[in-house]
Design a protein around this motif. Structure first.
Motif, PDB file in Angstrom:
ATOM      1  N   LEU A 169      41.801  32.224  39.976  1.00 24.60           N
ATOM      2  CA  LEU A 169      42.894  32.855  39.280  1.00 24.60           C
ATOM      3  C   LEU A 169      42.547  34.396  39.087  1.00 24.60           C
ATOM      4  CD1 LEU A 169      43.840  30.290  36.328  1.00 24.60           C
ATOM      5  CD2 LEU A 169      45.322  30.845  38.221  1.00 24.60           C
ATOM      6  N   ALA A 170      41.592  34.952  39.063  1.00 23.31           N
ATOM      7  CA  ALA A 170      40.946  36.193  38.922  1.00 23.31           C
ATOM      8  C   ALA A 170      40.908  36.807  40.354  1.00 23.31           C
ATOM      9  CB  ALA A 170      39.606  36.317  38.065  1.00 23.31           C
ATOM     10  N   ASN A 171      40.890  36.025  41.198  1.00 24.49           N
ATOM     11  CA  ASN A 171      40.509  36.318  42.625  1.00 24.49           C
ATOM     12  C   ASN A 171      39.306  37.075  42.960  1.00 24.49           C
ATOM     13  OD1 ASN A 171      41.393  36.528  45.359  1.00 24.49           O
ATOM     14  ND2 ASN A 171      42.153  38.826  45.289  1.00 24.49           N
ATOM     15  N   LEU A 210      40.466  39.474  35.399  1.00 24.14           N
ATOM     16  CA  LEU A 210      39.862  38.612  34.412  1.00 24.14           C
ATOM     17  C   LEU A 210      41.081  38.245  33.287  1.00 24.14           C
ATOM     18  CD1 LEU A 210      37.285  39.271  35.965  1.00 24.14           C
ATOM     19  CD2 LEU A 210      36.229  38.922  33.620  1.00 24.14           C
ATOM     20  N   SER A 211      41.649  39.258  32.778  1.00 23.55           N
ATOM     21  CA  SER A 211      42.697  39.220  31.930  1.00 23.55           C
ATOM     22  C   SER A 211      43.920  38.365  32.403  1.00 23.55           C
ATOM     23  CB  SER A 211      43.225  40.649  31.537  1.00 23.55           C
ATOM     24  OG  SER A 211      44.443  40.408  30.570  1.00 23.55           O
ATOM     25  N   ARG A 212      44.180  38.763  33.601  1.00 29.26           N
ATOM     26  CA  ARG A 212      45.301  37.929  34.138  1.00 29.26           C
ATOM     27  C   ARG A 212      44.968  36.337  34.198  1.00 29.26           C
ATOM     28  NH1 ARG A 212      45.551  40.083  38.783  1.00 29.26           N
ATOM     29  NH2 ARG A 212      44.184  38.647  40.044  1.00 29.26           N
ATOM     30  N   ALA A 213      43.763  35.838  34.433  1.00 28.74           N
ATOM     31  CA  ALA A 213      43.485  34.630  34.495  1.00 28.74           C
ATOM     32  C   ALA A 213      43.303  34.146  33.112  1.00 28.74           C
ATOM     33  CB  ALA A 213      41.721  34.479  35.177  1.00 28.74           C
ATOM     34  N   PHE A 240      32.596  36.357  38.482  1.00 28.62           N
ATOM     35  CA  PHE A 240      33.562  36.046  37.015  1.00 28.62           C
ATOM     36  C   PHE A 240      32.708  35.584  36.160  1.00 28.62           C
ATOM     37  CE2 PHE A 240      35.639  32.960  34.484  1.00 28.62           C
ATOM     38  CZ  PHE A 240      36.864  33.640  33.990  1.00 28.62           C
ATOM     39  N   THR A 241      31.517  34.861  36.350  1.00 27.32           N
ATOM     40  CA  THR A 241      30.943  34.293  35.131  1.00 27.32           C
ATOM     41  C   THR A 241      30.126  35.625  34.467  1.00 27.32           C
ATOM     42  OG1 THR A 241      30.407  32.314  36.204  1.00 27.32           O
ATOM     43  CG2 THR A 241      28.913  32.879  34.704  1.00 27.32           C
ATOM     44  N   ARG A 242      29.400  36.505  35.413  1.00 28.10           N
ATOM     45  CA  ARG A 242      28.757  37.697  34.817  1.00 28.10           C
ATOM     46  C   ARG A 242      29.876  38.817  34.148  1.00 28.10           C
ATOM     47  NH1 ARG A 242      28.533  42.484  37.283  1.00 28.10           N
ATOM     48  NH2 ARG A 242      29.280  41.705  39.531  1.00 28.10           N
ATOM     49  N   ARG A 243      31.127  39.024  34.815  1.00 25.24           N
ATOM     50  CA  ARG A 243      32.051  39.887  33.921  1.00 25.24           C
ATOM     51  C   ARG A 243      32.381  39.406  32.916  1.00 25.24           C
ATOM     52  NH1 ARG A 243      34.958  43.102  39.438  1.00 25.24           N
ATOM     53  NH2 ARG A 243      33.051  43.730  40.310  1.00 25.24           N
TER      54      ARG A 243
END
Length: 265
Positions: free
Chosen positions: A181-183, A158-161, A189-192
């Motif tokens: 982008l986060a793969n 997530l940080s990379r995205a 993605f939404t939850r995390r």
């Protein structure tokens, strides 16, 4: 740095407050560093972007950021910057009600005058220094906290995205694009993302773009160009979002910024 003062009763000893000032050129970068004491950095002129492992912050002119002791941070200057730094020890930080995390604050004209008064004190003005410190810390405890920060997730994917977004802020990037982008899947993605930042991507994206807008406006960019570059549907849509965060439209902000910059010369 070690902070010392002279007390008329018992000679020199460590104190909890020291005010300094420094100027920077437009575009100058203060490389990553940390302090033994907390740092309260006030931008008398210009603006500052600050980066840490937990997120980034924008400090517009006439605002300040609190950086707790030992927090590594890097500062980027927008326009010529005159910075007042108040280094504050743990006891004084408690009296000033300063948090354990980085935070941008609104700063009153009275607090600015207190900075000036402390800078002008002669070395032997012990009693007056103590009184000014007490008033300064009391005033700091009442400062309004401002939402000029963008938290970053610790999850490396997530940080990379998010860092890709910070490199090229835009209102047009979607949840699906960020998930790619986060793969990870859109749902993951939404939850995390919400778990990590406490924000939805829509709100986070808005903050990223508005903080970028503050930086560009402080460097003289036009409101129209900033709105277009950041992907807003219209200048009026950008102005409405800007006013919601900052309490005033960008045209008024830019006018006031230029007035303050001229007055500080």
């Amino acid at each position: 740095m070690k902070i010392e003062r002279f007390d008329s009763n018992d000679g020199p000893h460590a104190t909890d407050v020291a005010v300094t000032t420094r100027t920077f050129k437009a575009g100058e970068v203060f490389a990553r560093h940390s302090h033994e004491e907390g740092q309260f950095a006030y931008a008398a002129t210009g603006g500052i972007s600050m980066f840490t492992d937990e997120g980034n912050w924008i400090v517009p002119t006439q605002r300040a950021i609190w950086v707790p002791a030992s927090v590594g941070h890097e500062m980027h200057m927008h326009g010529p910057v005159t910075m007042f730094n108040t280094f504050i020890g743990p006891r004084a930080a408690q009296l000033a009600a300063l948090p354990s995390h980085c935070q941008v604050f609104g700063v009153s004209a009275f607090v600015r005058h207190l900075f000036d008064a402390m800078l002008e004190l002669p070395a032997d003005a012990c009693a007056r220094r103590a009184r000014l410190e007490a008033v300064l810390l009391d005033e700091m405890s009442e400062m309004p906290r401002l939402p000029f920060s963008v938290p970053l997730p610790q999850d490396p994917r997530l940080s990379r995205a998010c860092r890709r977004m910070l490199d090229a802020p835009t209102q047009t990037i979607s949840i699906d694009e960020m998930a790619r982008l986060a793969n990870v899947s859109r749902r993951t993605f939404t939850r995390r993302f919400r778990e990590a930042t406490g924000l939805s991507l829509v709100v986070w994206r808005q903050h990223v773009c508005l903080l970028e807008a503050l930086s560009r406006l402080s460097q003289g960019a036009s409101v129209k160009d900033v709105a277009v570059d950041l992907g807003y549907s219209s200048t009026s849509a950008f102005s409405a979002a800007f006013k919601q965060l900052l309490g005033e439209p960008p045209v008024r902000y830019c006018s006031r910024y230029r007035t303050l910059a001229v007055a500080a010369r």
